[in-house]
Scaffold this motif. Structure first.
Motif, mmCIF file in Angstrom:
data_model
loop_
_atom_site.group_PDB
_atom_site.id
_atom_site.type_symbol
_atom_site.label_atom_id
_atom_site.label_comp_id
_atom_site.label_asym_id
_atom_site.label_seq_id
_atom_site.Cartn_x
_atom_site.Cartn_y
_atom_site.Cartn_z
ATOM 1 N N LEU A 149 0.828 -1.201 0.000
ATOM 2 C CA LEU A 149 0.000 0.000 0.000
ATOM 3 C C LEU A 149 0.863 1.252 0.000
ATOM 4 N N ALA A 150 0.224 2.407 -0.159
ATOM 5 C CA ALA A 150 0.942 3.676 -0.071
ATOM 6 C C ALA A 150 1.320 3.943 1.386
ATOM 7 N N THR A 151 2.403 4.681 1.586
ATOM 8 C CA THR A 151 2.820 5.002 2.948
ATOM 9 C C THR A 151 1.785 5.865 3.663
ATOM 10 N N THR A 152 0.920 6.512 2.882
ATOM 11 C CA THR A 152 -0.132 7.347 3.472
ATOM 12 C C THR A 152 -1.384 6.563 3.838
ATOM 13 N N ASN A 153 -1.470 5.310 3.409
ATOM 14 C CA ASN A 153 -2.595 4.462 3.805
ATOM 15 C C ASN A 153 -2.409 4.005 5.247
ATOM 16 N N ARG A 154 -3.444 4.231 6.068
ATOM 17 C CA ARG A 154 -3.424 3.664 7.418
ATOM 18 C C ARG A 154 -4.043 2.277 7.356
ATOM 19 N N VAL A 155 -3.531 1.368 8.187
ATOM 20 C CA VAL A 155 -3.914 -0.043 8.066
ATOM 21 C C VAL A 155 -4.391 -0.585 9.408
ATOM 22 N N ILE A 156 -5.501 -1.313 9.371
ATOM 23 C CA ILE A 156 -5.995 -2.015 10.551
ATOM 24 C C ILE A 156 -6.342 -3.447 10.141
ATOM 25 N N ARG A 157 -5.779 -4.389 10.879
ATOM 26 C CA ARG A 157 -6.042 -5.808 10.610
ATOM 27 C C ARG A 157 -7.110 -6.299 11.580
ATOM 28 N N VAL A 158 -8.097 -7.023 11.046
ATOM 29 C CA VAL A 158 -9.250 -7.464 11.841
ATOM 30 C C VAL A 158 -9.434 -8.968 11.714
ATOM 31 N N MET A 159 -9.817 -9.602 12.826
ATOM 32 C CA MET A 159 -10.253 -10.991 12.780
ATOM 33 C C MET A 159 -11.697 -11.041 13.241
ATOM 34 N N PRO A 160 -12.647 -11.124 12.297
ATOM 35 C CA PRO A 160 -14.068 -11.185 12.651
ATOM 36 C C PRO A 160 -14.539 -12.624 12.752
ATOM 37 N N ASN A 161 -15.837 -12.824 12.923
ATOM 38 C CA ASN A 161 -16.422 -14.161 12.776
ATOM 39 C C ASN A 161 -17.845 -14.040 12.236
ATOM 40 N N THR A 162 -18.370 -15.134 11.744
ATOM 41 C CA THR A 162 -19.634 -15.093 11.009
ATOM 42 C C THR A 162 -20.858 -14.683 11.817
ATOM 43 N N PRO A 163 -20.920 -14.837 13.138
ATOM 44 C CA PRO A 163 -22.106 -14.375 13.859
ATOM 45 C C PRO A 163 -22.375 -12.867 13.761
ATOM 46 N N CYS A 164 -21.484 -12.137 13.069
ATOM 47 C CA CYS A 164 -21.767 -10.704 12.851
ATOM 48 C C CYS A 164 -23.090 -10.514 12.132
ATOM 49 N N LEU A 165 -23.517 -11.517 11.372
ATOM 50 C CA LEU A 165 -24.780 -11.412 10.637
ATOM 51 C C LEU A 165 -25.976 -11.224 11.557
ATOM 52 N N VAL A 166 -25.897 -11.738 12.767
ATOM 53 C CA VAL A 166 -27.022 -11.646 13.702
ATOM 54 C C VAL A 166 -26.710 -10.716 14.873
ATOM 55 N N GLY A 167 -25.771 -9.792 14.648
ATOM 56 C CA GLY A 167 -25.457 -8.821 15.679
ATOM 57 C C GLY A 167 -24.707 -9.402 16.852
ATOM 58 N N GLU A 168 -24.002 -10.522 16.628
ATOM 59 C CA GLU A 168 -23.275 -11.191 17.706
ATOM 60 C C GLU A 168 -21.809 -11.407 17.341
ATOM 61 N N LEU A 169 -21.231 -10.438 16.649
ATOM 62 C CA LEU A 169 -19.819 -10.525 16.295
ATOM 63 C C LEU A 169 -18.943 -10.619 17.534
ATOM 64 N N ALA A 170 -17.931 -11.460 17.464
ATOM 65 C CA ALA A 170 -16.860 -11.485 18.461
ATOM 66 C C ALA A 170 -15.564 -11.340 17.683
ATOM 67 N N ALA A 171 -14.940 -10.166 17.776
ATOM 68 C CA ALA A 171 -13.802 -9.855 16.911
ATOM 69 C C ALA A 171 -12.714 -9.130 17.676
ATOM 70 N N ALA A 172 -11.558 -8.999 17.022
ATOM 71 C CA ALA A 172 -10.469 -8.189 17.554
ATOM 72 C C ALA A 172 -9.816 -7.475 16.377
ATOM 73 N N TYR A 173 -9.188 -6.335 16.675
ATOM 74 C CA TYR A 173 -8.541 -5.563 15.615
ATOM 75 C C TYR A 173 -7.248 -4.948 16.124
ATOM 76 N N ALA A 174 -6.296 -4.776 15.195
ATOM 77 C CA ALA A 174 -4.986 -4.234 15.537
ATOM 78 C C ALA A 174 -4.605 -3.161 14.520
ATOM 79 N N PRO A 175 -4.467 -1.909 14.944
ATOM 80 C CA PRO A 175 -4.060 -0.825 14.035
ATOM 81 C C PRO A 175 -2.537 -0.798 13.853
ATOM 82 N N ASN A 176 -2.091 -0.267 12.705
ATOM 83 C CA ASN A 176 -0.651 -0.073 12.541
ATOM 84 C C ASN A 176 -0.250 1.270 13.156
ATOM 85 N N ASP A 177 1.043 1.564 13.132
ATOM 86 C CA ASP A 177 1.550 2.762 13.803
ATOM 87 C C ASP A 177 1.065 4.054 13.157
ATOM 88 N N ALA A 178 0.674 3.987 11.873
ATOM 89 C CA ALA A 178 0.230 5.192 11.178
ATOM 90 C C ALA A 178 -1.195 5.596 11.550
#
Length: 284
Positions: free
Chosen positions: A123-152
């Motif tokens: 990606l461009a150095t100006t793009n900020r990046v966040i990595r996410v691990m979701p799961n399928t229960p998000c469809l019914v409003g029951e997501l259990a997830a975690a996310y990690a942002p980069n330094d930018a």
């Protein structure tokens, strides 16, 4: 049924509605779109998705009223936040398209095993990046997830992704190093729970119950037990002890589960999935 989160339309710092793009419109992306639109977190008018499979796009457009295209660069140009939801092998090409289309976009990836470093390299150095691990229960409003942002990423970037995921259930900000364990637990966890529900149902059928009754009882039991853990704040072991009377039926069943190695089998499943997630990340 548990109520969905109070509708809050996501917006940027200047108050304009967030424009959300999806590159990849498969099962997980579709579940997220449905959940976000159902929760009124984003308007269909502010969602655009691309995919190589036109029938998938046509179906989502008809169902949700979103815009669709086969051009990834077009998605990037029209979006403040671009969510990557493609197979790991397609990520470098997709990142190149995002870089060309909008080098200032906030980029969120749910691609399994793809590290922040791999994303940053494409990606461009100006793009900020966040990595996410979701799961399928998000469809019914029951997501259990975690996310990690980069330094930018700014605190505002992390907050908007936290709000986006929070509209679908529950999300935790973690270190990237912990995302493999999240993958093994909550990312893969629904499959383990489905197996457990199926096994409970099979047990009910073996004991003489009709399949439909057994499956409904099994699913409701799992749902109710999970709700008790979340709402009481009590340790699962304490809640278990409350229903295991001395010499009773429940402790007999718990004993049988221990003899079958259920506890170690579940722990091993989480560890195996975690290790596989690490392997996928190292191979990219």
């Amino acid at each position: 049924q548990r109520a969905l989160p109070t509708p809050i339309m996501l917006s940027l710092a200047d108050g304009t509605p967030l424009k959300l793009g999806f590159v990849g419109a498969g099962m997980m992306a579709g579940a997220m779109m449905r959940g976000l639109i159902k929760a009124s977190t984003v308007s269909p008018a502010n969602v655009v998705a691309s995919d190589a499979y036109q029938p998938c796009l046509d179906s989502l457009s008809k169902e949700l009223g979103i815009s669709t295209t086969t051009d990834n660069k077009d998605v990037a140009k029209r979006s403040d936040l671009v969510l990557i939801a493609v197979k790991p092998g397609q990520v470098p090409e997709v990142c190149a398209d995002i870089k060309a289309g909008n080098p200032n976009a906030l980029v969120v990836s749910i691609a399994a095993g793809i590290t922040i470093a791999t994303l940053e390299a494409s990606l461009a150095t100006t793009n900020r990046v966040i990595r996410v691990m979701p799961n399928t229960p998000c469809l019914v409003g029951e997501l259990a997830a975690a996310y990690a942002p980069n330094d930018a990423c700014t605190p505002a970037d992390a907050a908007i992704v936290g709000s986006l995921l929070g509209a679908l259930g529950t999300a935790f900000k973690v270190k990237e190093a912990d995302l493999d364990a999240v993958t093994g637990l909550s990312g893969s966890g629904p499959a383990y729970v489905f197996q457990f529900i199926e096994a409970l149902s099979d047990g009910g059928v073996r004991a003489g119950l009709p399949r439909t009754v057994a499956t409904q009882l099994a699913a409701k039991t799992v749902r109710g037990a999970a709700t008790m853990v979340l709402e009481t704040g009590k340790h699962p072991g304490e809640l278990k002890d409350q229903v295991t009377s001395p010499g009773g039926t429940t402790i007999a069943g718990v004993h049988a589960l221990e003899q079958g190695g259920m506890r170690s089998a579940v722990m091993n499943a989480v560890v195996a999935a975690t290790e596989r997630a690490k392997e996928l990340g190292q191979s990219k």
